[in-house]
Design an enzyme around this catalytic site. Structure first.
Site, PDB file in Angstrom:
ATOM      1  N   PRO A  45      -8.994   1.945   0.508  1.00 47.75           N
ATOM      2  CA  PRO A  45      -7.952   2.563  -0.313  1.00 47.75           C
ATOM      3  C   PRO A  45      -6.753   3.066  -0.067  1.00 47.75           C
ATOM      4  CG  PRO A  45     -10.279   2.812  -0.946  1.00 47.75           C
ATOM      5  CD  PRO A  45     -10.418   2.324   0.501  1.00 47.75           C
ATOM      6  N   GLU A  46      -6.836   3.957   1.040  1.00 51.00           N
ATOM      7  CA  GLU A  46      -5.634   4.632   1.747  1.00 51.00           C
ATOM      8  C   GLU A  46      -5.837   4.778   3.205  1.00 51.00           C
ATOM      9  OE1 GLU A  46      -5.125   5.738  -2.887  1.00 51.00           O
ATOM     10  OE2 GLU A  46      -6.547   6.103  -1.265  1.00 51.00           O
ATOM     11  N   THR A  47      -5.054   5.037   4.030  1.00 43.94           N
ATOM     12  CA  THR A  47      -4.653   5.317   5.221  1.00 43.94           C
ATOM     13  C   THR A  47      -3.665   6.524   5.430  1.00 43.94           C
ATOM     14  OG1 THR A  47      -5.441   3.042   6.022  1.00 43.94           O
ATOM     15  CG2 THR A  47      -4.219   4.418   7.690  1.00 43.94           C
ATOM     16  N   HIS A  74      -8.956  12.165  -0.513  1.00 42.85           N
ATOM     17  CA  HIS A  74     -10.184  11.759   0.553  1.00 42.85           C
ATOM     18  C   HIS A  74      -9.922  11.373   1.924  1.00 42.85           C
ATOM     19  CE1 HIS A  74      -9.225   7.326  -0.201  1.00 42.85           C
ATOM     20  NE2 HIS A  74     -10.061   7.305   0.969  1.00 42.85           N
TER      21      HIS A  74
END
Length: 279
Positions: A45-47, A74
């Site tokens: 979902p994200e980095t 997160h």
């Protein structure tokens, strides 16, 4: 140029749970296009990318596979755990596009790292009636489905999230939506976070579904920014009192059970606590 990409999962309540994030600790020399390409390759979902340092801590940027996002809870927890493991426990401040975020990493009795993340100053606003009507239509909901005393509002603690609290448990679990039209609405409305749908399961406990088609996933397994925004929302509508801890369970609908602990002070930023482990 060789780039070390770490993979951690945050807020897991059991093995296989939580929300995975990529972490790049040295992204100083990476371009925006290179960071986006890495986020697409990681396909989480994200980095998070550490792009510099201040005296208080790192400067961090966040990319989903589709675009840069102002903040990601997160991935912040995951990055803070990595830094605590490598450089030691303690307090740090992450400088982000959404503002400064305070982190406090401590060790649990079993030696694992737990991080308390305090959000930027929250904000809240009414949802435009036209956007709300369209949101209800896309989710197959009506105004009558909203729990009494929990009016729909947009809440910000790093990203803007519309927050909908449903009265009926079965409806909460069963509603469906088409990702593409919802993503289009979110982009139009400026909802850079998730659409947060909640159902109260006990006093100070909620189950959450965080819809995230703009991030190229249907539902997010654990959303730190939404948890902080939820704490701010609950304070705004009078559903909590100062000092309350709210337990948010998320991820069951996508097979990645998660738990987020949300502490709500009388004023100021909301604190979300959790851990992260290597994938």
């Amino acid at each position: 140029m060789r780039v070390e990409i770490l993979r951690y999962t945050a807020f897991a309540s059991e093995p296989g749970g939580g929300n995975p994030a990529g972490v790049v600790l040295d992204a100083t020399d990476l371009s925006d296009a290179e960071m986006l390409a890495i986020a697409r390759d990681v396909a989480y979902p994200e980095t998070a990318f550490v792009v510099g340092q201040t005296p208080a801590g790192p400067r961090v940027r966040y990319f989903s596979p589709g675009a840069e996002v102002p903040f990601c809870g997160h991935a912040t927890i995951a990055t803070a755990v990595v830094l605590a493991e490598r450089d030691g426990l303690g307090k740090r401040v992450f400088t982000t596009a959404a503002g400064d975020v305070a982190l406090d990493a401590t060790a649990l009795p079993d030696g694992t790292v737990q991080v308390a993340m305090t959000s930027v100053e929250p904000r809240s606003r009414a949802v435009d009636p036209g956007l709300l009507d369209r949101l209800f239509a896309l989710l197959g909901l009506t105004a009558a489905d909203v729990a009494e005393g929990f009016g729909v509002r947009e809440s910000f603690a790093g990203n803007w999230h519309p927050i909908v609290v449903l009265a009926d448990e079965e409806l909460f679990h069963q509603f469906r939506f088409a990702p593409a039209p919802l993503a289009e609405l979110m982009l139009e409305a400026g909802w850079t976070g998730t659409v947060t749908v909640l159902h109260g399961t006990a006093p100070l406990e909620y189950e959450a579904r965080n819809l995230f088609p703009v991030g190229r996933i249907t539902e997010d397994p654990a959303t730190g920014s939404a948890a902080a925004a939820t704490g701010a929302y609950l304070r705004e509508v009078g559903a909590v009192t100062a000092g309350d801890r709210v337990v948010i369970r998320q991820g069951r609908h996508v097979g990645r059970p998660s738990v987020l602990l949300v502490d709500v002070p009388a004023v100021g930023g909301i604190t979300v606590t959790g851990g992260a482990t290597p994938v």
